[in-house]
Scaffold this motif. Structure first.
Motif, PDB file in Angstrom:
ATOM      1  N   VAL A  91       0.706  -1.299  -0.309  1.00 29.00           N
ATOM      2  CA  VAL A  91      -0.078   0.040  -0.008  1.00 29.00           C
ATOM      3  C   VAL A  91       0.974   1.215  -0.042  1.00 29.00           C
ATOM      4  CG1 VAL A  91      -2.006   1.132   1.343  1.00 29.00           C
ATOM      5  CG2 VAL A  91      -1.630  -0.999   1.253  1.00 29.00           C
ATOM      6  N   GLY A  92       0.502   2.575  -1.249  1.00 28.89           N
ATOM      7  CA  GLY A  92       1.016   3.372  -0.611  1.00 28.89           C
ATOM      8  C   GLY A  92       1.596   3.841  -2.230  1.00 28.89           C
ATOM      9  N   ALA A  93       2.400   2.169  -3.090  1.00 26.08           N
ATOM     10  CA  ALA A  93       3.096   2.784  -3.532  1.00 26.08           C
ATOM     11  C   ALA A  93       3.071   3.325  -4.986  1.00 26.08           C
ATOM     12  CB  ALA A  93       3.652   1.363  -4.398  1.00 26.08           C
ATOM     13  N   GLY A  94       3.672   4.151  -5.623  1.00 25.78           N
ATOM     14  CA  GLY A  94       3.231   4.832  -7.249  1.00 25.78           C
ATOM     15  C   GLY A  94       2.879   6.362  -6.693  1.00 25.78           C
ATOM     16  N   ALA A  95       2.894   6.773  -5.533  1.00 23.94           N
ATOM     17  CA  ALA A  95       2.381   8.057  -5.562  1.00 23.94           C
ATOM     18  C   ALA A  95       2.769   9.120  -6.616  1.00 23.94           C
ATOM     19  CB  ALA A  95       2.140   8.231  -3.822  1.00 23.94           C
ATOM     20  N   GLY A  97       1.069  10.311  -9.479  1.00 26.49           N
ATOM     21  CA  GLY A  97       0.480   9.548 -10.704  1.00 26.49           C
ATOM     22  C   GLY A  97       1.631   9.264 -11.734  1.00 26.49           C
ATOM     23  N   ALA A  98       3.174   8.590 -11.268  1.00 24.65           N
ATOM     24  CA  ALA A  98       3.894   7.599 -11.996  1.00 24.65           C
ATOM     25  C   ALA A  98       4.128   6.503 -11.525  1.00 24.65           C
ATOM     26  CB  ALA A  98       5.569   8.418 -11.575  1.00 24.65           C
ATOM     27  N   GLY A  99       2.450   5.805 -11.537  1.00 28.12           N
ATOM     28  CA  GLY A  99       2.745   4.625 -10.928  1.00 28.12           C
ATOM     29  C   GLY A  99       3.653   3.509 -12.229  1.00 28.12           C
ATOM     30  N   LEU A 100       2.760   3.933 -13.669  1.00 26.02           N
ATOM     31  CA  LEU A 100       3.492   3.127 -14.553  1.00 26.02           C
ATOM     32  C   LEU A 100       5.202   3.328 -14.317  1.00 26.02           C
ATOM     33  CD1 LEU A 100       1.292   3.434 -17.798  1.00 26.02           C
ATOM     34  CD2 LEU A 100       1.463   1.023 -15.857  1.00 26.02           C
ATOM     35  N   ARG A 101       5.727   3.760 -14.982  1.00 26.15           N
ATOM     36  CA  ARG A 101       7.400   4.190 -13.995  1.00 26.15           C
ATOM     37  C   ARG A 101       7.928   3.540 -13.445  1.00 26.15           C
ATOM     38  NH1 ARG A 101       7.049   9.584 -14.568  1.00 26.15           N
ATOM     39  NH2 ARG A 101       7.484   9.914 -12.189  1.00 26.15           N
ATOM     40  N   LEU A 102       7.364   4.072 -12.076  1.00 23.29           N
ATOM     41  CA  LEU A 102       7.954   3.003 -10.857  1.00 23.29           C
ATOM     42  C   LEU A 102       7.860   1.746 -11.450  1.00 23.29           C
ATOM     43  CD1 LEU A 102       8.743   2.656  -8.252  1.00 23.29           C
ATOM     44  CD2 LEU A 102       6.195   2.982  -7.779  1.00 23.29           C
ATOM     45  N   LEU A 103       7.002   0.903 -11.718  1.00 19.69           N
ATOM     46  CA  LEU A 103       6.885   0.013 -12.310  1.00 19.69           C
ATOM     47  C   LEU A 103       7.957  -1.134 -12.936  1.00 19.69           C
ATOM     48  CD1 LEU A 103       5.509  -3.437 -11.261  1.00 19.69           C
ATOM     49  CD2 LEU A 103       3.804  -2.154 -13.478  1.00 19.69           C
ATOM     50  N   VAL A 104       8.063  -0.265 -14.465  1.00 20.70           N
ATOM     51  CA  VAL A 104       8.903  -0.335 -15.177  1.00 20.70           C
ATOM     52  C   VAL A 104      10.447  -0.160 -14.187  1.00 20.70           C
ATOM     53  CG1 VAL A 104      10.239   0.177 -17.211  1.00 20.70           C
ATOM     54  CG2 VAL A 104       8.014   0.479 -17.439  1.00 20.70           C
ATOM     55  N   HIS A 147      -0.144  -5.792  -7.411  1.00 20.50           N
ATOM     56  CA  HIS A 147      -1.656  -5.167  -7.560  1.00 20.50           C
ATOM     57  C   HIS A 147      -2.123  -3.622  -7.316  1.00 20.50           C
ATOM     58  CE1 HIS A 147      -2.735  -9.350  -8.986  1.00 20.50           C
ATOM     59  NE2 HIS A 147      -3.666  -9.211  -9.236  1.00 20.50           N
ATOM     60  N   ALA A 148      -1.827  -3.174  -5.884  1.00 16.84           N
ATOM     61  CA  ALA A 148      -1.839  -2.683  -5.813  1.00 16.84           C
ATOM     62  C   ALA A 148      -1.613  -1.115  -6.502  1.00 16.84           C
ATOM     63  CB  ALA A 148      -1.361  -2.453  -4.308  1.00 16.84           C
ATOM     64  N   LEU A 149      -0.236  -1.287  -6.501  1.00 15.21           N
ATOM     65  CA  LEU A 149       0.197  -0.236  -7.616  1.00 15.21           C
ATOM     66  C   LEU A 149      -0.365  -0.232  -8.727  1.00 15.21           C
ATOM     67  CD1 LEU A 149       2.954   2.059  -8.106  1.00 15.21           C
ATOM     68  CD2 LEU A 149       3.918  -0.168  -9.271  1.00 15.21           C
ATOM     69  N   LEU A 150      -0.624  -0.978  -9.770  1.00 18.70           N
ATOM     70  CA  LEU A 150      -2.024  -0.930 -11.120  1.00 18.70           C
ATOM     71  C   LEU A 150      -3.264  -0.577 -10.930  1.00 18.70           C
ATOM     72  CD1 LEU A 150      -0.288  -3.704 -12.837  1.00 18.70           C
ATOM     73  CD2 LEU A 150      -0.351  -1.705 -13.494  1.00 18.70           C
ATOM     74  N   ARG A 151      -3.500  -0.887  -9.652  1.00 14.53           N
ATOM     75  CA  ARG A 151      -4.715  -0.126  -9.028  1.00 14.53           C
ATOM     76  C   ARG A 151      -4.567   2.154  -9.131  1.00 14.53           C
ATOM     77  NH1 ARG A 151      -5.425  -5.355  -6.096  1.00 14.53           N
ATOM     78  NH2 ARG A 151      -4.536  -4.171  -3.952  1.00 14.53           N
ATOM     79  N   GLU A 152      -3.614   1.941  -8.447  1.00 12.52           N
ATOM     80  CA  GLU A 152      -3.157   3.267  -8.081  1.00 12.52           C
ATOM     81  C   GLU A 152      -3.052   3.536  -9.408  1.00 12.52           C
ATOM     82  OE1 GLU A 152      -0.043   4.781  -5.492  1.00 12.52           O
ATOM     83  OE2 GLU A 152      -1.814   3.778  -3.656  1.00 12.52           O
ATOM     84  N   ALA A 153      -3.078   3.047 -10.336  1.00  8.16           N
ATOM     85  CA  ALA A 153      -2.376   3.646 -11.720  1.00  8.16           C
ATOM     86  C   ALA A 153      -3.946   3.777 -12.176  1.00  8.16           C
ATOM     87  CB  ALA A 153      -0.949   2.817 -12.645  1.00  8.16           C
ATOM     88  N   HIS A 154      -4.111   2.724 -12.113  1.00  9.35           N
ATOM     89  CA  HIS A 154      -5.968   2.911 -13.198  1.00  9.35           C
ATOM     90  C   HIS A 154      -6.522   4.166 -12.335  1.00  9.35           C
ATOM     91  CE1 HIS A 154     -10.283   2.307 -12.829  1.00  9.35           C
ATOM     92  NE2 HIS A 154      -9.547   1.875 -14.887  1.00  9.35           N
ATOM     93  N   GLY A 155      -6.553   4.503 -11.085  1.00 10.49           N
ATOM     94  CA  GLY A 155      -7.192   5.141 -10.572  1.00 10.49           C
ATOM     95  C   GLY A 155      -6.343   7.097 -10.730  1.00 10.49           C
ATOM     96  N   ALA A 156      -5.214   6.701 -11.198  1.00 11.55           N
ATOM     97  CA  ALA A 156      -4.332   8.134 -11.832  1.00 11.55           C
ATOM     98  C   ALA A 156      -4.706   8.612 -13.111  1.00 11.55           C
ATOM     99  CB  ALA A 156      -3.318   8.083 -11.340  1.00 11.55           C
ATOM    100  N   SER A 164      -7.848  -3.644 -17.343  1.00 11.46           N
ATOM    101  CA  SER A 164      -8.257  -4.371 -15.893  1.00 11.46           C
ATOM    102  C   SER A 164      -6.965  -3.606 -15.513  1.00 11.46           C
ATOM    103  CB  SER A 164      -9.187  -5.000 -16.418  1.00 11.46           C
ATOM    104  OG  SER A 164      -8.694  -5.497 -14.566  1.00 11.46           O
ATOM    105  N   PRO A 165      -6.844  -3.086 -14.157  1.00 15.50           N
ATOM    106  CA  PRO A 165      -5.681  -3.017 -14.194  1.00 15.50           C
ATOM    107  C   PRO A 165      -4.903  -4.615 -12.748  1.00 15.50           C
ATOM    108  CG  PRO A 165      -7.906  -2.519 -12.333  1.00 15.50           C
ATOM    109  CD  PRO A 165      -8.311  -2.600 -13.072  1.00 15.50           C
ATOM    110  N   GLU A 166      -6.113  -5.128 -12.515  1.00 13.91           N
ATOM    111  CA  GLU A 166      -6.372  -6.627 -12.256  1.00 13.91           C
ATOM    112  C   GLU A 166      -5.204  -7.293 -13.182  1.00 13.91           C
ATOM    113  OE1 GLU A 166      -8.663  -4.966 -11.796  1.00 13.91           O
ATOM    114  OE2 GLU A 166      -8.107  -4.536  -8.926  1.00 13.91           O
TER     115      GLU A 166
END
Length: 229
Positions: A91-95, A97-104, A147-156, A164-166
């Protein structure tokens, strides 16, 4: 104090030696005498710290999970600031709005870590070893974090419409765990180029298109040209 330092060093040496043996031979074939020989300590010292092979394997998994958490926390931390909180859990990852970049970036560091760090490599291998029951390793933490990171990315608004983030998380986790399995069982050499190829295939369908630049006053929108990449 000296005894405590010596005990900590012995324990660390045993965890690393166990990781190397688990990564090379698998859990079922790994033996405690082989681990103690590789660590350069007596079997009595091994049994003092770890009475069973299962407890030693769990310690390797815990160390690998902590290593993975540090990778994610390092990438999530802003320059000169404090981490966004991924080191303690997903929880809290990707704050920001840069979730995809963080995931990469984290997936790239994970692949580099799997190639260089036997503890991380063995931790993933132990989690999926069919000869063990109840082993989870860093794979569970990674699954929850992605999963948490992509849910945040979807919300942003970072994901393309209809993605689907899932489903995206399943694809990312399956790919990275597959690479981890190759590294731990077949001594497959991992490189950042593999991650780049994976994201080159996945990102075009995963990421939302960049917003178009609005037309300047007095100039028709059709004449502004395509939005810069």
């Amino acid at each position: 104090m000296v005894k405590q330092v010596r005990a900590a060093r012995t324990r660390q040496a045993l965890v690393r030696a166990a990781a190397e043996v688990f990564a090379d031979d698998g859990y079922a074939l790994a033996s405690l005498p082989a681990i103690s020989r590789r660590a350069g300590v007596s079997t009595g010292a091994l049994h003092f710290h770890f009475p069973s092979k299962d407890l030693l394997a769990r310690e390797v998994e815990a160390a690998a999970t902590a290593s993975l958490q540090r990778l994610a926390a390092r990438q999530d931390a802003p320059p000169g600031g404090v981490s966004g909180g991924v080191s303690g859990g997903p929880v809290g990852a990707g704050a920001g709005g840069a979730g995809l970049r963080l995931l990469v970036e984290v997936s790239r560091d994970l692949v580099l870590g799997l190639s260089a760090d036997p503890v991380l490599r063995a931790g993933f291998g132990l989690g999926g070893d069919p000869s063990r029951k109840g082993g989870e390793g860093p794979g569970r933490w990674w699954n929850e974090w992605v999963h948490a990171l992509l849910r945040e990315a979807h919300g942003a608004g970072e994901l393309a419409e209809g993605v689907s983030p899932e489903a995206a998380a399943v694809a990312v986790v399956a790919a990275t765990l597959g690479l981890a399995g190759l590294a731990s069982r077949h001594r497959f050499h991992l490189s950042p180029h593999l991650v780049e190829q994976f994201w080159a295939l996945l990102l075009p369908g995963l990421a939302a298109p960049p917003p178009r630049r609005p037309a300047r006053p007095g100039i028709p929108a059709a004449e502004t040209g395509p939005a810069p990449r």
